[in-house]
Scaffold this motif. Structure first.
Motif, PDB file in Angstrom:
ATOM      1  N   ARG A   4       0.816  -1.218   0.000  1.00 55.08           N
ATOM      2  CA  ARG A   4       0.000   0.000   0.000  1.00 55.08           C
ATOM      3  C   ARG A   4       0.853   1.274   0.000  1.00 55.08           C
ATOM      4  NH1 ARG A   4      -2.232   3.118   4.102  1.00 55.08           N
ATOM      5  NH2 ARG A   4      -1.428   1.717   5.689  1.00 55.08           N
ATOM      6  N   LEU A   5       1.968   1.266   0.736  1.00 60.35           N
ATOM      7  CA  LEU A   5       2.771   2.479   0.895  1.00 60.35           C
ATOM      8  C   LEU A   5       4.105   2.414   0.157  1.00 60.35           C
ATOM      9  CD1 LEU A   5       2.227   2.996   4.746  1.00 60.35           C
ATOM     10  CD2 LEU A   5       0.978   4.083   2.874  1.00 60.35           C
ATOM     11  N   GLY A   6       4.806   1.296   0.344  1.00 63.08           N
ATOM     12  CA  GLY A   6       6.161   1.214  -0.206  1.00 63.08           C
ATOM     13  C   GLY A   6       6.222   1.132  -1.714  1.00 63.08           C
ATOM     14  N   ALA A   7       5.455   0.215  -2.297  1.00 60.84           N
ATOM     15  CA  ALA A   7       5.537  -0.032  -3.735  1.00 60.84           C
ATOM     16  C   ALA A   7       5.239   1.211  -4.582  1.00 60.84           C
ATOM     17  CB  ALA A   7       4.612  -1.184  -4.127  1.00 60.84           C
ATOM     18  N   PRO A   8       4.180   1.984  -4.269  1.00 60.19           N
ATOM     19  CA  PRO A   8       3.930   3.182  -5.089  1.00 60.19           C
ATOM     20  C   PRO A   8       5.083   4.191  -5.054  1.00 60.19           C
ATOM     21  CG  PRO A   8       1.989   2.627  -3.792  1.00 60.19           C
ATOM     22  CD  PRO A   8       3.097   1.759  -3.286  1.00 60.19           C
ATOM     23  N   LEU A  48       3.643  -7.623  -6.906  1.00 63.22           N
ATOM     24  CA  LEU A  48       4.889  -6.899  -6.621  1.00 63.22           C
ATOM     25  C   LEU A  48       6.009  -7.377  -7.538  1.00 63.22           C
ATOM     26  CD1 LEU A  48       5.004  -6.674  -2.713  1.00 63.22           C
ATOM     27  CD2 LEU A  48       4.509  -4.844  -4.336  1.00 63.22           C
ATOM     28  N   SER A  49       6.059  -8.696  -7.767  1.00 63.02           N
ATOM     29  CA  SER A  49       7.079  -9.250  -8.655  1.00 63.02           C
ATOM     30  C   SER A  49       6.925  -8.697 -10.071  1.00 63.02           C
ATOM     31  CB  SER A  49       6.984 -10.777  -8.671  1.00 63.02           C
ATOM     32  OG  SER A  49       7.922 -11.340  -9.566  1.00 63.02           O
ATOM     33  N   ARG A  50       5.678  -8.594 -10.546  1.00 62.26           N
ATOM     34  CA  ARG A  50       5.441  -8.041 -11.887  1.00 62.26           C
ATOM     35  C   ARG A  50       5.862  -6.571 -11.963  1.00 62.26           C
ATOM     36  NH1 ARG A  50       0.866 -11.553 -11.600  1.00 62.26           N
ATOM     37  NH2 ARG A  50      -0.433  -9.946 -10.626  1.00 62.26           N
ATOM     38  N   GLY A  52       8.473  -5.439 -10.591  1.00 58.54           N
ATOM     39  CA  GLY A  52       9.926  -5.366 -10.569  1.00 58.54           C
ATOM     40  C   GLY A  52      10.554  -5.490  -9.201  1.00 58.54           C
ATOM     41  N   ILE A  53       9.750  -5.748  -8.170  1.00 62.34           N
ATOM     42  CA  ILE A  53      10.288  -5.958  -6.832  1.00 62.34           C
ATOM     43  C   ILE A  53      10.612  -7.447  -6.676  1.00 62.34           C
ATOM     44  CG2 ILE A  53       9.724  -5.946  -4.372  1.00 62.34           C
ATOM     45  CD1 ILE A  53       8.066  -3.454  -4.856  1.00 62.34           C
ATOM     46  N   ALA A  54      11.831  -7.739  -6.256  1.00 60.26           N
ATOM     47  CA  ALA A  54      12.258  -9.128  -6.105  1.00 60.26           C
ATOM     48  C   ALA A  54      11.592  -9.748  -4.870  1.00 60.26           C
ATOM     49  CB  ALA A  54      13.772  -9.198  -5.971  1.00 60.26           C
ATOM     50  N   ILE A  55      11.056 -10.943  -5.028  1.00 61.07           N
ATOM     51  CA  ILE A  55      10.460 -11.683  -3.913  1.00 61.07           C
ATOM     52  C   ILE A  55      11.392 -12.843  -3.595  1.00 61.07           C
ATOM     53  CG2 ILE A  55       8.411 -12.831  -3.042  1.00 61.07           C
ATOM     54  CD1 ILE A  55       7.959  -9.922  -3.946  1.00 61.07           C
ATOM     55  N   GLU A  56      11.949 -12.833  -2.391  1.00 61.09           N
ATOM     56  CA  GLU A  56      12.917 -13.857  -1.998  1.00 61.09           C
ATOM     57  C   GLU A  56      12.476 -14.526  -0.697  1.00 61.09           C
ATOM     58  OE1 GLU A  56      15.091 -14.622  -4.153  1.00 61.09           O
ATOM     59  OE2 GLU A  56      15.254 -12.845  -5.415  1.00 61.09           O
ATOM     60  N   SER A  57      13.250 -15.467  -0.214  1.00 60.31           N
ATOM     61  CA  SER A  57      12.819 -16.366   0.857  1.00 60.31           C
ATOM     62  C   SER A  57      13.116 -15.832   2.258  1.00 60.31           C
ATOM     63  CB  SER A  57      13.497 -17.724   0.695  1.00 60.31           C
ATOM     64  OG  SER A  57      13.204 -18.560   1.797  1.00 60.31           O
ATOM     65  N   HIS A  58      12.144 -16.094   3.155  1.00 60.89           N
ATOM     66  CA  HIS A  58      12.270 -15.763   4.583  1.00 60.89           C
ATOM     67  C   HIS A  58      11.733 -16.945   5.402  1.00 60.89           C
ATOM     68  CE1 HIS A  58      13.227 -12.893   7.632  1.00 60.89           C
ATOM     69  NE2 HIS A  58      11.995 -12.607   7.987  1.00 60.89           N
ATOM     70  N   GLU A  79      11.072 -25.615   0.656  1.00 62.67           N
ATOM     71  CA  GLU A  79       9.655 -25.379   0.369  1.00 62.67           C
ATOM     72  C   GLU A  79       9.395 -23.905   0.081  1.00 62.67           C
ATOM     73  OE1 GLU A  79       5.587 -26.592  -0.090  1.00 62.67           O
ATOM     74  OE2 GLU A  79       7.531 -27.625  -0.148  1.00 62.67           O
ATOM     75  N   SER A  80      10.013 -23.032   0.857  1.00 60.27           N
ATOM     76  CA  SER A  80       9.852 -21.599   0.618  1.00 60.27           C
ATOM     77  C   SER A  80      10.362 -21.224  -0.771  1.00 60.27           C
ATOM     78  CB  SER A  80      10.622 -20.809   1.686  1.00 60.27           C
ATOM     79  OG  SER A  80      10.643 -19.434   1.372  1.00 60.27           O
ATOM     80  N   ARG A  81      11.530 -21.737  -1.094  1.00 59.05           N
ATOM     81  CA  ARG A  81      12.113 -21.425  -2.410  1.00 59.05           C
ATOM     82  C   ARG A  81      11.227 -21.910  -3.546  1.00 59.05           C
ATOM     83  NH1 ARG A  81      18.098 -23.246  -4.626  1.00 59.05           N
ATOM     84  NH2 ARG A  81      18.373 -21.445  -6.007  1.00 59.05           N
ATOM     85  N   LYS A  82      10.699 -23.120  -3.389  1.00 60.21           N
ATOM     86  CA  LYS A  82       9.847 -23.696  -4.436  1.00 60.21           C
ATOM     87  C   LYS A  82       8.559 -22.889  -4.600  1.00 60.21           C
ATOM     88  CE  LYS A  82       7.453 -27.462  -3.535  1.00 60.21           C
ATOM     89  NZ  LYS A  82       6.027 -27.166  -3.869  1.00 60.21           N
ATOM     90  N   ARG A  83       7.895 -22.572  -3.475  1.00 57.23           N
ATOM     91  CA  ARG A  83       6.614 -21.859  -3.554  1.00 57.23           C
ATOM     92  C   ARG A  83       6.786 -20.457  -4.124  1.00 57.23           C
ATOM     93  NH1 ARG A  83       3.249 -22.814   2.046  1.00 57.23           N
ATOM     94  NH2 ARG A  83       3.660 -25.038   2.319  1.00 57.23           N
ATOM     95  N   ILE A  84       7.833 -19.771  -3.726  1.00 53.12           N
ATOM     96  CA  ILE A  84       8.042 -18.412  -4.232  1.00 53.12           C
ATOM     97  C   ILE A  84       8.289 -18.439  -5.740  1.00 53.12           C
ATOM     98  CG2 ILE A  84       9.660 -16.466  -4.217  1.00 53.12           C
ATOM     99  CD1 ILE A  84       9.819 -16.833  -1.160  1.00 53.12           C
ATOM    100  N   ALA A  85       9.058 -19.416  -6.202  1.00 57.28           N
ATOM    101  CA  ALA A  85       9.290 -19.546  -7.640  1.00 57.28           C
ATOM    102  C   ALA A  85       7.978 -19.809  -8.380  1.00 57.28           C
ATOM    103  CB  ALA A  85      10.292 -20.659  -7.920  1.00 57.28           C
ATOM    104  N   GLU A  86       7.091 -20.601  -7.770  1.00 55.34           N
ATOM    105  CA  GLU A  86       5.785 -20.868  -8.383  1.00 55.34           C
ATOM    106  C   GLU A  86       4.928 -19.608  -8.411  1.00 55.34           C
ATOM    107  OE1 GLU A  86       5.443 -25.581  -6.975  1.00 55.34           O
ATOM    108  OE2 GLU A  86       4.317 -24.006  -5.930  1.00 55.34           O
ATOM    109  N   ILE A  87       4.991 -18.813  -7.353  1.00 54.79           N
ATOM    110  CA  ILE A  87       4.181 -17.586  -7.275  1.00 54.79           C
ATOM    111  C   ILE A  87       4.641 -16.549  -8.287  1.00 54.79           C
ATOM    112  CG2 ILE A  87       3.690 -15.574  -5.811  1.00 54.79           C
ATOM    113  CD1 ILE A  87       3.677 -17.521  -3.420  1.00 54.79           C
ATOM    114  N   THR A  88       5.952 -16.378  -8.409  1.00 49.50           N
ATOM    115  CA  THR A  88       6.492 -15.289  -9.235  1.00 49.50           C
ATOM    116  C   THR A  88       6.868 -15.721 -10.649  1.00 49.50           C
ATOM    117  OG1 THR A  88       8.788 -15.694  -8.538  1.00 49.50           O
ATOM    118  CG2 THR A  88       7.449 -14.215  -7.167  1.00 49.50           C
ATOM    119  N   GLY A  89       7.096 -17.021 -10.841  1.00 50.94           N
ATOM    120  CA  GLY A  89       7.583 -17.488 -12.133  1.00 50.94           C
ATOM    121  C   GLY A  89       9.045 -17.137 -12.350  1.00 50.94           C
TER     122      GLY A  89
END
Length: 211
Positions: A4-8, A48-50, A52-58, A79-89
């Motif tokens: 809501r605040l950061g991305a814009p 967010l990934s679309r 241009g913000i990188a989505i990485e694992s936590h 599992e985190s790495r796999k799911r994030i890759a599926e979410i963002t492509g």
């Protein structure tokens, strides 16, 4: 708040950023943001990934990896790495350790899982000589207003901020993640917060002419 605040603001000024996402946070984490914020959905992370913000694992659950068995820690990482890759492509190659759960074993597991970098407990700015598996960072807290944010970007005040940040993680390094976390909760209790609370430490530093 990132969505809501950061991305814009990031879009407005053409800035890049990384979101280290936990996908199914535990009860402790959910209670920690209750009334302040909320956890982003998979659709929001994909958006967010679309942008241009990188989505990485936590991790998946925002757990203390130091308290997990090798098998459970490996599951959190893989599992985190796999799911994030599926979410963002997109590949998920970078990791940030949650809740101070950082030690030599965790670093080894992160490296073995194939991550390229790992952000841990160290405070400061990354240099070319920095170990990619122990990247330092300068934390920006909720209590930081714009003047304080400007200060921590200057060399003098960044050094003070780094010093205070290092002091805050000493209990974790000595006692372990969970015990150190509990000690910090005691130090931040109403009785002791006037001395050890982050804002008050910064005020003391300012009075001393350092911050």
């Amino acid at each position: 708040s990132v969505m809501r605040l950061g991305a814009p603001i990031l879009r407005k000024y053409g800035q890049k950023a990384v979101v280290y996402a936990c996908l199914d946070p535990d009860e402790h984490t959910r209670k920690g943001v209750e009334g302040k914020d909320r956890i982003m959905t998979a659709d929001e992370l994909a958006e967010l990934s679309r942008q241009g913000i990188a989505i990485e694992s936590h991790t998946v659950t925002h757990c203390m990896l130091t308290e997990k068995s090798d098998a459970d820690a490996k599951w959190e990482l893989a599992e985190s790495r796999k799911r994030i890759a599926e979410i963002t492509g997109k590949p998920c190659d970078h990791f940030c350790v949650p809740r101070g759960g950082h030690d030599a074993r965790v670093v080894r597991l992160v490296r073995d899982e194939g991550y390229l970098t790992c952000s841990g407990l160290s405070k400061g700015t990354a240099r070319l000589s920095a170990d990619p598996m122990k990247l330092p960072r300068i934390a920006v807290e909720r209590y930081h207003d714009l003047p304080r944010f400007r200060k921590i970007l200057s060399p003098k005040h960044a050094s003070v901020h780094r010093m205070l940040g290092t002091l805050r993680v000493i209990p974790t390094r000595i006692l372990g993640a969970r015990a150190g976390y509990k000690l910090r909760q005691v130090l931040y209790s109403p009785a002791l917060r006037p001395i050890f609370g982050p804002r008050n430490l910064l005020r003391l530093v300012a009075v001393a002419g350092l911050g």
